[in-house]
Design an enzyme around this catalytic site. Sequence first.
Site, PDB file in Angstrom:
ATOM      1  CE1 TYR A   1      -4.923  -4.926   4.749  1.00  0.00           C
ATOM      2  CE2 TYR A   1      -4.651  -7.296   4.956  1.00  0.00           C
ATOM      3  CZ  TYR A   1      -4.704  -6.157   4.170  1.00  0.00           C
ATOM      4  OH  TYR A   1      -4.538  -6.251   2.812  1.00  0.00           O
TER       5      TYR A   1
ATOM      6  CE1 TYR B   1      -4.242  -1.747   0.906  1.00  0.00           C
ATOM      7  CE2 TYR B   1      -2.697  -3.282   1.899  1.00  0.00           C
ATOM      8  CZ  TYR B   1      -3.963  -2.986   1.435  1.00  0.00           C
ATOM      9  OH  TYR B   1      -4.952  -3.940   1.501  1.00  0.00           O
TER      10      TYR B   1
ATOM     11  N   PRO C   1     -12.442   0.578  -0.595  1.00  0.00           N
ATOM     12  CG  PRO C   1     -11.578   0.517  -2.765  1.00  0.00           C
ATOM     13  CD  PRO C   1     -12.510   1.289  -1.886  1.00  0.00           C
TER      14      PRO C   1
HETATM   15  C1  PHB Z   1      -7.468  -6.352  -4.573  1.00  0.00           C
HETATM   16  O1  PHB Z   1      -6.618  -7.235  -4.752  1.00  0.00           O
HETATM   17  O2  PHB Z   1      -8.319  -6.098  -5.439  1.00  0.00           O
HETATM   18  C2  PHB Z   1      -7.413  -5.560  -3.324  1.00  0.00           C
HETATM   19  C3  PHB Z   1      -6.544  -5.933  -2.318  1.00  0.00           C
HETATM   20  C4  PHB Z   1      -6.467  -5.209  -1.155  1.00  0.00           C
HETATM   21  C5  PHB Z   1      -7.268  -4.112  -0.990  1.00  0.00           C
HETATM   22  C6  PHB Z   1      -8.172  -3.740  -1.980  1.00  0.00           C
HETATM   23  C7  PHB Z   1      -8.241  -4.460  -3.151  1.00  0.00           C
HETATM   24  O3  PHB Z   1      -7.163  -3.390   0.153  1.00  0.00           O
END
Ligand code: PHB
Length: 393
Positions: A384, A201, A293
């Site tokens: 998480y 991230y 997301p």
């Molecule tokens: C994804 O792989 O699409 C994905 C993974 C982690 C996230 C959001 C989307 O926090």
Amino acid sequence: MRTQVGIIGSGPSGLLLSQILHHHGIESVIMERQSRDHVLGRIRAGVLEQSTVDMLRAAGVGERMDREGLVHGGFHLAFDGRMEYIDMQKWTGGNSVMVYGQTEVTSDLIEKRLSDGGIIEYEAPAVAIENFLDGKPRVIFEKDGGRQQLDCDFVAGCDGYHGVSRKSIDPGSIKELERVYPFGWLGILADVPPVDRELIYINHERGFALCSMRSHTRSRFYIQCDLTDSVDNWTDEAFWEELRRRLPEAAAQKLVTGPRLEMSIAPLRSFVAEPMRFGNLFLAGDAAHIVPPTGAKGLNLAASDIHYLSRALIAYYSENRTDLLDRYSDTCLLRVWKAVRFSWWFTAMMHKFEDDPLSPRLQRAELDYLTGSEAARTMMAENYVGLPFEPFE
Ligand code: PHB
Ligand code: APR
């Protein structure tokens, strides 16, 4: 037509509920607006909490997930030229998540449901839900150009944010709380190897980015984009170039590019509808709440609603208990709001907010504090991997 539980929507919520009920001898019928191919063509997130994994296994759809899914014990946060690791296993006493696409979860559930004799009516949009406050609900749906009626004991509104279930409720009885974020995620799916074994991230001055994956050979990447942007503005080359600019040096060097399998833009919103029960109509999953997301909580929250709803329906049919049905909304919302909080916090820490001059410095301070404090890392790790379910008496 008549059944015990009428389920609107064949996304993960509706399918999982139907499968769990089937295991307990409770009949259901699923009505789905779209075709099966359409449902299977949707690309969504792909990180499953341990409790979601356990539910899928218990529902009899864990085999391919256990074979093909990738177990991740942590993830990286990149910011300010640094790359820090959040070791989830270490900070949660050994918990992990499973990387396995929602598209695959849906496909496994559909196959299992149909092979167990389940009824899924595709291209059968529900247009109204009636009498759910009087104890004898019925779903009116369209099929083959005509209108039909499904009588049932209960209706599960698993029809997503744009579904008919929430819209059937008197506006005076439901409270809808919403925040729309001033940006979206532009995502690409490509058959290229991931840049790292686990997710990265990225907080970057040009905007957020995320390196995710579906397998050792298929990757999913996202970059923060304007709400007004469109996929038509992006060639594959332009996407990879912008992603590369936001990646930490080590990841940029490992980035392998390739043609898109899919590209789409997702808006970001936090949304909760309260309560989640209206007489014999129960909302679950995206029909009741949406999270941005960041942190991949959407599917996992849908699974936890279904955990509570299936338990409540099983207690009703097997023991004539109504107390769990009565508590469904309050119990769900406890966990929903914690996930809404976590997703909002993670989003606020990682994205570029154009109109807030303090934001970059505050984010840097927050990330520095987070990665330097055991207490803060533990908070992030335990959210998480997924917070525990409320126990049943
Ligand atoms: C994804 O792989 O699409 C994905 C993974 C982690 C996230 C959001 C989307 O926090
Ligand atoms: N009649 C029948 N089906 C409908 C109707 C209707 N009137 N309206 C919508 N649907 C269907 C949609 O076509 C869709 O297949 O309901 C389904 C809802 O599925 P999802 O949107 O996937 O919602 P849910 O099952 O709650 O799953 C939540 O999906 O969107 C992600 O982030 C979210 O990962 C989370 C998960």
